[in-house]
Design a protein around this motif. Structure first.
Motif, mmCIF file in Angstrom:
data_model
loop_
_atom_site.group_PDB
_atom_site.id
_atom_site.type_symbol
_atom_site.label_atom_id
_atom_site.label_comp_id
_atom_site.label_asym_id
_atom_site.label_seq_id
_atom_site.Cartn_x
_atom_site.Cartn_y
_atom_site.Cartn_z
ATOM 1 N N LEU A 240 0.670 -1.185 -0.127
ATOM 2 C CA LEU A 240 0.011 0.019 -0.002
ATOM 3 C C LEU A 240 1.055 1.351 0.154
ATOM 4 O O LEU A 240 2.172 1.345 0.517
ATOM 5 C CB LEU A 240 -0.855 0.017 1.170
ATOM 6 C CG LEU A 240 -1.969 -1.075 1.190
ATOM 7 C CD1 LEU A 240 -2.742 -1.232 2.662
ATOM 8 C CD2 LEU A 240 -2.989 -1.064 0.410
ATOM 9 N N PRO A 241 0.427 2.410 -0.775
ATOM 10 C CA PRO A 241 1.064 3.560 -0.771
ATOM 11 C C PRO A 241 1.635 4.174 0.701
ATOM 12 O O PRO A 241 0.838 4.385 1.506
ATOM 13 C CB PRO A 241 0.332 4.551 -1.387
ATOM 14 C CG PRO A 241 -0.800 3.750 -1.926
ATOM 15 C CD PRO A 241 -0.940 2.462 -1.404
ATOM 16 N N LEU A 242 2.951 4.594 0.924
ATOM 17 C CA LEU A 242 3.365 5.273 2.182
ATOM 18 C C LEU A 242 2.460 6.152 2.442
ATOM 19 O O LEU A 242 2.072 6.361 3.710
ATOM 20 C CB LEU A 242 4.698 5.881 1.947
ATOM 21 C CG LEU A 242 5.260 6.310 3.041
ATOM 22 C CD1 LEU A 242 5.239 5.572 4.261
ATOM 23 C CD2 LEU A 242 6.888 6.979 2.969
ATOM 24 N N PRO A 243 2.128 7.495 1.561
ATOM 25 C CA PRO A 243 1.089 8.436 2.157
ATOM 26 C C PRO A 243 -0.016 8.099 2.782
ATOM 27 O O PRO A 243 -0.555 8.367 3.830
ATOM 28 C CB PRO A 243 1.036 9.297 0.983
ATOM 29 C CG PRO A 243 2.119 9.076 0.023
ATOM 30 C CD PRO A 243 2.394 7.536 0.392
ATOM 31 N N ASP A 244 -0.825 7.176 2.040
ATOM 32 C CA ASP A 244 -1.916 6.485 2.622
ATOM 33 C C ASP A 244 -1.799 5.983 3.945
ATOM 34 O O ASP A 244 -2.639 5.940 4.878
ATOM 35 C CB ASP A 244 -2.543 5.599 1.664
ATOM 36 C CG ASP A 244 -2.986 6.177 0.544
ATOM 37 O OD1 ASP A 244 -3.191 7.450 0.312
ATOM 38 O OD2 ASP A 244 -3.378 5.637 -0.740
ATOM 39 N N MET A 245 -0.709 5.100 4.104
ATOM 40 C CA MET A 245 -0.465 4.401 5.421
ATOM 41 C C MET A 245 -0.003 5.568 6.568
ATOM 42 O O MET A 245 -0.546 5.071 7.622
ATOM 43 C CB MET A 245 0.350 3.566 5.351
ATOM 44 C CG MET A 245 0.163 2.132 4.444
ATOM 45 S SD MET A 245 -1.609 1.703 4.585
ATOM 46 C CE MET A 245 -1.531 1.045 6.206
ATOM 47 N N LEU A 246 0.539 6.625 6.320
ATOM 48 C CA LEU A 246 0.801 7.497 7.152
ATOM 49 C C LEU A 246 -0.330 8.163 7.534
ATOM 50 O O LEU A 246 -0.616 8.490 8.957
ATOM 51 C CB LEU A 246 1.649 8.300 6.636
ATOM 52 C CG LEU A 246 3.220 8.179 6.234
ATOM 53 C CD1 LEU A 246 4.039 9.239 5.634
ATOM 54 C CD2 LEU A 246 3.882 7.696 7.681
#
Length: 842
Positions: A240-246
């Motif tokens: 999953l994308p880093l920004p979404d997970m942050l």
């Protein structure tokens, strides 16, 4: 304004009003409350809000306007609710400060009256006596053995003698004697005011419960951050994308920590204190609200708490006969019956003596008070009432026998002595009244039927009366008065009763049911103490006296002692220390100047607001405006209610946060790639932790709360099995949420929307299950009902509104899928409700 123009009658009401307008109130200007912008910024400094603001910056950078909008809506709503809660708490506390404001006795327009100390003005004629806190800077006009403790200003621990034309400074304490004085400086111009201005910027400290919960919040925050980081890392591992997970990790952290906890606690304490005020218990120190719930011992002064506090002089004994008085309260109307014609001279002598050796007076009914009231010591006011009922005029007697000197009553001497000039003579009349066991000693009173009087005093005491012995003598004018109290002649005895309150036995039973020990403490004789204890229904194997304590007797011999007689005020401190050393949380009642140390030492100091001294009121944590010990029962119930509600909120909020973390952590292992979007997490958190959480803190008392023992002081806020209940409740919510989502996913339906619906509805169902059982309010609608109903509507509403549905990333659901989410969402609440019901019946 000169001394001569104000002494006879004091200021007129018109002059006082003009002076108040010119000089302002006799109060220290309070620090102005913070403005709206400051309050908003203070809310935004909360760590959880800062996390959200950081997430908003990240989503704006990524052009993720959907999550940005939700985050900003959550921030605005949380900030708004926080500011409103803060304002409500401040208003409640401000009302309490007004109720606890000190009072002063002044002479205005020739009448003595009791006014708020804030209404004093320069030129007012003020009356002070032992137990008063000096309300303003004063210039003495009269002083009788006056002594003041000036430690508050000078640090000097030894009281200072005060004579005319000396001064008294605001904030000092009158420890002995009495006086009249003119107000010279008020408010910030007074000695204490100038110091207080320097300290006025001090902020109130958090209560012990608030500090414990702040520590708990820090631990929970660390745990939430760690778990959210695990969720984020597991998402990255799945690609999953880093920004979404942050953003997801930040949202989950915010959801897992009950950020509204400080606001809930502050509001619960403030509203609880305000509720106590409506029930005649004014809280001066906010920590007292939570401490009340842990009280295990109440050491109660007899007079005015277990008894009515309306002293009635009912019986008179003289060597010539006995008399019985009739009448109600302090009303002058009434009569004397008994005696004989030959005994009228002895009766007149006794009544004259009790009027002259007396500093009290009576206040007539007024628009605010339906009946006659005591001005000064209630016992002395009863003696003035007795004279009226014998058709004597106290004013005429005092004018005919002007006082020339006095030795005021104190708890060590146990007597009061006054000297008066005889009419048309240069002789001096010496009058002494006090405890029979002291005055009826032959070394003090060798003349008169002393042996018969001792026997009569003993009989009256065992009948429950408080007995005063009255003696007198005459001295030639100009003789040495240093030994005026020797060689006295008995005038007679006065038996005074303070009727036991109609609810006293119910109060004692209520303390027993609540697991609280009730101690009866009095300065009266052992016979009087035992008679009152029997009427109240207080079991005691024996009564111990102040002499027993001085001899080394343990006051905390809980298996044997509940009643204490002939106790000096300073010995209350020994009683408090002994019971505290035995591991108890002690509430102590008091009303005198010497009660101050014991009130401060006790875990809860309780002062009498109607008849107590200002020193006692300012030293206490709780003021009883009705002087009724039954009010302490209500206050303890309120303390237990608040603590119980805080624990209920913790169960609700922490189990919901745990459920959200478990769903996000375990969902991917069940095939639910991303169980919830950040916007959905924040929306659920806003609805469940917002108004329903605050409403839980305002729930009424549990009807069973006073039938359970007080909580141990060492108990952790999550103790007594609470953390286990949080664990299984959160796990159950997560389990039913995942089960509903998997069923819908298996059928190809919108499983993420199902997760959103079930998780939110399940938490709200638990809130409904934790609702207090219906008591006296019956079917009345509560704030919690409205809050839960509103949150349910807000949870389901996005499904019907396309813009809101798109904002949260939801999908349309069928009626069947909605019914499935509702059914599964009801399971945790139903389980919690059934287990609570079974527990209550067991």
């Amino acid at each position: 304004m000169t001394l001569a123009t104000t002494l006879p009658t004091g200021l007129s009401d018109q002059d006082a009003l003009r002076a108040l307008q010119d000089h302002g109130p006799n109060a220290i200007a309070e620090v102005p409350p913070p403005g709206l912008l400051f309050r908003v910024l203070a809310q935004l400094r909360d760590p959880m809000i800062l996390l959200l603001l950081g997430a908003s910056v990240l989503t704006a950078t990524l052009h993720d306007f959907t999550d940005l909008t939700v985050i900003l809506v959550v921030v605005v709503l949380n900030t708004t609710v926080g500011v409103i809660q803060e304002l409500r708490a401040e208003r409640a506390l401000a009302a309490l400060r007004r109720l606890a404001a000190p009072q002063a006795r002044v002479v205005r327009s020739g009448r003595t009256r009791l006014i708020a100390a804030a209404d004093l003005v320069p030129g007012d004629l003020v009356l002070v006596e032992a137990g008063d806190i000096v309300p303003a800077d004063l210039q003495l006009a009269e002083a009788f053995q006056l002594q003041a403790d000036e430690a508050a200003l000078t640090g000097e621990s030894v009281p200072v003698e005060k004579d005319c034309p000396g001064e008294l400074s605001a904030g000092t304490v009158i420890t002995r004697g009495r006086g009249k004085a003119l107000v010279t400086r008020t408010g910030p111009d007074s000695a204490l005011g100038r110091i207080a201005v320097l300290l006025s910027g001090q902020r109130p400290r958090p209560t012990p419960l608030q500090r414990r919960l702040a520590s708990l919040s820090r631990v929970l925050s660390i745990a939430a951050v760690a778990l959210s980081a695990i969720v984020a890392v597991s998402g990255l591992i799945r690609g999953l994308p880093l920004p979404d997970m942050l953003v997801t990790a930040v949202s989950l952290t915010v959801a897992a920590v009950p950020e509204s906890l400080p606001a809930v606690v502050t509001l619960a304490l403030a509203i609880g204190a305000h509720r106590m005020a409506r029930r005649s218990a004014v809280v001066r120190q906010l920590p007292a609200v939570e401490t009340l719930g842990a009280v295990t011992v109440v050491a109660a002064d007899k007079t005015g708490t277990l008894t009515e506090g309306v002293m009635l002089a009912e019986r008179i004994w003289t060597e010539s006969g006995e008399y019985v008085a009739s009448g109600n309260g302090y009303s002058p109307e009434g009569a004397l019956a008994g005696g004989s014609a030959e005994g009228q001279d002895a009766l007149y002598r006794l009544l004259r003596d009790v009027v002259l050796c007396n500093d009290a007076d009576l206040l007539p009914p007024d628009p605010d008070h339906a009946g006659w009231r005591a001005l000064g010591d209630p016992t002395e006011a009863a003696l003035i009432t007795l004279a009226h009922r014998a058709d004597l005029s106290p004013g005429d007697l005092r004018a005919a026998y002007p006082r020339t000197a006095e030795a005021p009553f104190d708890s060590v001497r146990k007597r009061m002595t006054t000297l008066h000039r005889l009419p048309d003579s240069d002789e001096v009349l010496v009058i002494c009244k006090g405890a029979p066991e002291l005055l009826l000693a032959e070394s003090i009173t060798p003349y008169g039927p002393v042996a018969r009087a001792r026997e009569a005093a003993s009989i009256l005491a065992h009948q429950g009366y408080r007995v005063l012995a009255v003696t007198d003598r005459t001295l030639p004018g100009g003789s040495n008065t240093a030994h005026a109290e020797a060689g006295l002649r008995l005038a007679g005895l006065v038996a005074i009763t303070d009727p036991v309150r109609h609810n006293a036995s119910d109060v004692a039973a209520a303390f027993t049911d609540a697991g609280v020990e009730l101690l009866l403490i009095t300065g009266d004789a052992p016979g009087t103490a035992r008679a009152v204890a029997d009427q109240v229904g207080l079991d005691s194997v024996e009564v111990i006296t102040g002499e027993d304590i001085d001899a080394g007797r343990d006051p905390a011999d809980g298996s044997r002692v509940r009643v204490f007689a002939r106790i000096r005020p300073e010995q209350k401190l020994d009683i408090v220390r002994a019971w505290q050393a035995a591991g108890h949380v002690v509430a102590m009642t008091g009303d005198g100047v010497n009660d101050g140390p014991a009130l401060r030492r006790a875990d809860i100091g309780v002062a009498m607001g109607r008849d107590g001294t200002e020193v006692a009121r300012q030293a206490a944590d709780l003021i009883l405006t009705d002087d009724d010990l039954g009010t302490v029962v209500a206050a303890i119930e309120e303390g237990r209610r608040i603590y119980s509600n805080v624990r209920t909120f913790l169960r609700y909020a922490l189990s919901g946060g745990l459920a959200e973390v478990l769903v996000m952590l375990l969902g991917p292992f069940a095939g639910l790639t991303l169980p919830l979007l950040p916007a959905q997490i924040l929306w659920i958190n806003m609805l469940t932790h917002g108004l329903p959480g605050v409403a839980l803190g305002a729930e009424p008392a549990d009807p069973q709360a006073m039938r359970r023992g007080p909580r141990p002081t060492t108990e952790h806020v999550l103790g007594a099995g609470l953390w286990q209940r949080i664990g299984w409740t959160g796990t159950l919510i997560a389990a039913v949420t995942l089960a509903a989502s998997l069923l819908v996913r298996h059928s190809g339906g919108p499983w993420q929307t199902t997760t959103y619906l079930t998780l939110g509805l399940a938490q709200l169902g638990v809130a409904a299950a934790l609702r207090r059982p219906r008591g006296v309010d019956g079917r009345a609608l509560r704030f919690l009902d409205v809050a839960i109903a509103g949150a349910v509507v807000a949870q389901v509403l996005p499904l019907a509104l396309d813009p809101l549905r798109d904002l949260l990333g939801l999908e349309p659901v069928t009626i069947g899928q909605l019914a499935l989410a509702i059914a599964f969402g009801c399971i945790p609440g139903a389980v919690v409700a059934l287990l609570r019901l079974r527990h209550r019946k067991s």
